[in-house]
Scaffold this motif. Sequence first.
Motif, PDB file in Angstrom:
ATOM      1  N   LEU A  64     -10.075  -5.332  21.806  1.00 57.69           N
ATOM      2  CA  LEU A  64      -9.056  -5.707  20.830  1.00 57.69           C
ATOM      3  C   LEU A  64      -8.866  -4.590  19.819  1.00 57.69           C
ATOM      4  N   LEU A  65      -7.621  -4.237  19.572  1.00 61.56           N
ATOM      5  CA  LEU A  65      -7.258  -3.318  18.497  1.00 61.56           C
ATOM      6  C   LEU A  65      -6.340  -4.093  17.559  1.00 61.56           C
ATOM      7  N   VAL A  66      -6.822  -4.333  16.341  1.00 58.74           N
ATOM      8  CA  VAL A  66      -6.102  -5.188  15.394  1.00 58.74           C
ATOM      9  C   VAL A  66      -5.819  -4.396  14.126  1.00 58.74           C
ATOM     10  N   PRO A  67      -4.577  -3.958  13.902  1.00 58.72           N
ATOM     11  CA  PRO A  67      -4.246  -3.240  12.672  1.00 58.72           C
ATOM     12  C   PRO A  67      -3.908  -4.207  11.533  1.00 58.72           C
ATOM     13  N   SER A  68      -4.135  -3.757  10.305  1.00 54.56           N
ATOM     14  CA  SER A  68      -3.553  -4.430   9.138  1.00 54.56           C
ATOM     15  C   SER A  68      -2.150  -3.859   8.952  1.00 54.56           C
ATOM     16  N   ARG A  69      -1.155  -4.726   8.982  1.00 57.85           N
ATOM     17  CA  ARG A  69       0.218  -4.248   8.828  1.00 57.85           C
ATOM     18  C   ARG A  69       0.461  -3.755   7.389  1.00 57.85           C
ATOM     19  N   PRO A  70       1.562  -3.049   7.148  1.00 55.83           N
ATOM     20  CA  PRO A  70       1.801  -2.442   5.825  1.00 55.83           C
ATOM     21  C   PRO A  70       1.700  -3.443   4.677  1.00 55.83           C
ATOM     22  N   GLY A  71       0.901  -3.078   3.685  1.00 58.61           N
ATOM     23  CA  GLY A  71       0.735  -3.902   2.497  1.00 58.61           C
ATOM     24  C   GLY A  71      -0.386  -4.904   2.585  1.00 58.61           C
ATOM     25  N   TYR A  72      -0.970  -5.060   3.770  1.00 58.61           N
ATOM     26  CA  TYR A  72      -2.084  -5.989   3.956  1.00 58.61           C
ATOM     27  C   TYR A  72      -3.397  -5.220   4.053  1.00 58.61           C
ATOM     28  N   GLY A  73      -4.471  -5.812   3.493  1.00 57.09           N
ATOM     29  CA  GLY A  73      -5.769  -5.170   3.543  1.00 57.09           C
ATOM     30  C   GLY A  73      -5.708  -3.792   2.922  1.00 57.09           C
ATOM     31  N   ARG A  74      -6.209  -2.803   3.645  1.00 60.79           N
ATOM     32  CA  ARG A  74      -6.257  -1.440   3.121  1.00 60.79           C
ATOM     33  C   ARG A  74      -5.186  -0.527   3.727  1.00 60.79           C
ATOM     34  N   THR A  75      -4.183  -1.111   4.358  1.00 61.25           N
ATOM     35  CA  THR A  75      -3.042  -0.324   4.826  1.00 61.25           C
ATOM     36  C   THR A  75      -1.989  -0.299   3.727  1.00 61.25           C
ATOM     37  N   PRO A  76      -1.663   0.881   3.189  1.00 61.09           N
ATOM     38  CA  PRO A  76      -0.637   0.931   2.140  1.00 61.09           C
ATOM     39  C   PRO A  76       0.708   0.441   2.653  1.00 61.09           C
ATOM     40  N   VAL A  77       1.504  -0.082   1.761  1.00 60.03           N
ATOM     41  CA  VAL A  77       2.814  -0.597   2.147  1.00 60.03           C
ATOM     42  C   VAL A  77       3.718   0.520   2.654  1.00 60.03           C
ATOM     43  N   THR A  78       3.395   1.757   2.314  1.00 62.28           N
ATOM     44  CA  THR A  78       4.222   2.898   2.727  1.00 62.28           C
ATOM     45  C   THR A  78       3.927   3.385   4.138  1.00 62.28           C
ATOM     46  N   THR A  79       2.837   2.964   4.747  1.00 69.65           N
ATOM     47  CA  THR A  79       2.499   3.454   6.080  1.00 69.65           C
ATOM     48  C   THR A  79       3.522   2.960   7.099  1.00 69.65           C
ATOM     49  N   GLY A  80       4.187   3.894   7.752  1.00 71.45           N
ATOM     50  CA  GLY A  80       5.198   3.542   8.747  1.00 71.45           C
ATOM     51  C   GLY A  80       6.561   3.296   8.152  1.00 71.45           C
ATOM     52  N   GLY A  81       6.622   2.591   7.020  1.00 70.83           N
ATOM     53  CA  GLY A  81       7.882   2.395   6.318  1.00 70.83           C
ATOM     54  C   GLY A  81       8.752   1.267   6.822  1.00 70.83           C
ATOM     55  N   SER A  82       8.496   0.734   8.017  1.00 78.28           N
ATOM     56  CA  SER A  82       9.289  -0.345   8.603  1.00 78.28           C
ATOM     57  C   SER A  82       8.528  -0.871   9.811  1.00 78.28           C
ATOM     58  N   ALA A  83       9.034  -1.939  10.422  1.00 82.27           N
ATOM     59  CA  ALA A  83       8.394  -2.445  11.636  1.00 82.27           C
ATOM     60  C   ALA A  83       8.384  -1.379  12.717  1.00 82.27           C
ATOM     61  N   GLU A  84       9.504  -0.666  12.869  1.00 83.68           N
ATOM     62  CA  GLU A  84       9.574   0.395  13.868  1.00 83.68           C
ATOM     63  C   GLU A  84       8.619   1.535  13.521  1.00 83.68           C
ATOM     64  N   GLY A  85       8.597   1.931  12.240  1.00 80.69           N
ATOM     65  CA  GLY A  85       7.718   3.008  11.824  1.00 80.69           C
ATOM     66  C   GLY A  85       6.256   2.651  11.993  1.00 80.69           C
TER      67      GLY A  85
END
Length: 298
Positions: A64-85
Amino acid sequence: MRLPPARGAAESELPTRVVETGHGPLEFRLDRRGPETVVIFHGGHMRAGLALGEEPFTQAGCSLLVPSRPGYGRTPVTTGGSAEGFADATAALCARLGVTRVTAVVGVSGGGPTAVAMTARHPVLVERLILQSAVGPVPWPDRRTYLGAHVVFAPRTEPATWALVHALVRHAPDAALRMLLRDLTVLPVGKVVAGLQSEHRDAAIALFTRMRSGHGFLNDLHDFNGGPDLRCLSADVEQPSLVIASRHDGAVPFAHAQALAAALRRAELLESLADSHFVWFGDDWPAIAARIRGFLRP
């Protein structure tokens, strides 16, 4: 880049790491079990350290590879910038971890658009798509949810909101479940709570005592437009897809699942009999889990 531990993290959470992906820092959990890997994008108020509905994949022997999406946990909201990013950031994470083939990408609730985007944008990497109670190409959320979320999950109020929820769950769990499940079902909430099996009741209580929104939920509301972008991405998915949802879902209406099944080229719509958004708590979940395992190895 080192980031501080997630605020409000429970001691019993599963261990996570943060790495730089080239798209921004990304928190993730990697549970290595077998050669096949499943990527899971959980929904709102969830992060990589929390687990929900993962048993069909672990029972199938998948890593299993489970990321924290942007703004959740320790992933900044700026990472990726969008669902596509963020889909691209997760593909970069796979490359960094040496994952060259993803047996399935799973999108749960608000993680659905990112799962669709990753499947569409990285067809060489991703073999299958599974969506569970997922947001689809239908306008979401409704005006009441949108306005209410900007009050209770705003940066200044979010910590207090969840502190109150966590306290209520600990000290008055039945009242808390009625309050929290009310917006997740179209059925009378008292009936839904009374019908919970003891293990599902315990799982819901444990989950609600650990949830946080960070900046993630408001980012979800701004990022999801339910419009042509997600519909076009869905049409670009050529891999087999399994869409699972309940007509009793009060958070993401069944129309989302129908729209996804219509837009995806090779989709099967599997209707859950669950009483709420939590398809994992339905009496038919064992049969659905078996279908998921079969879908992973056709």
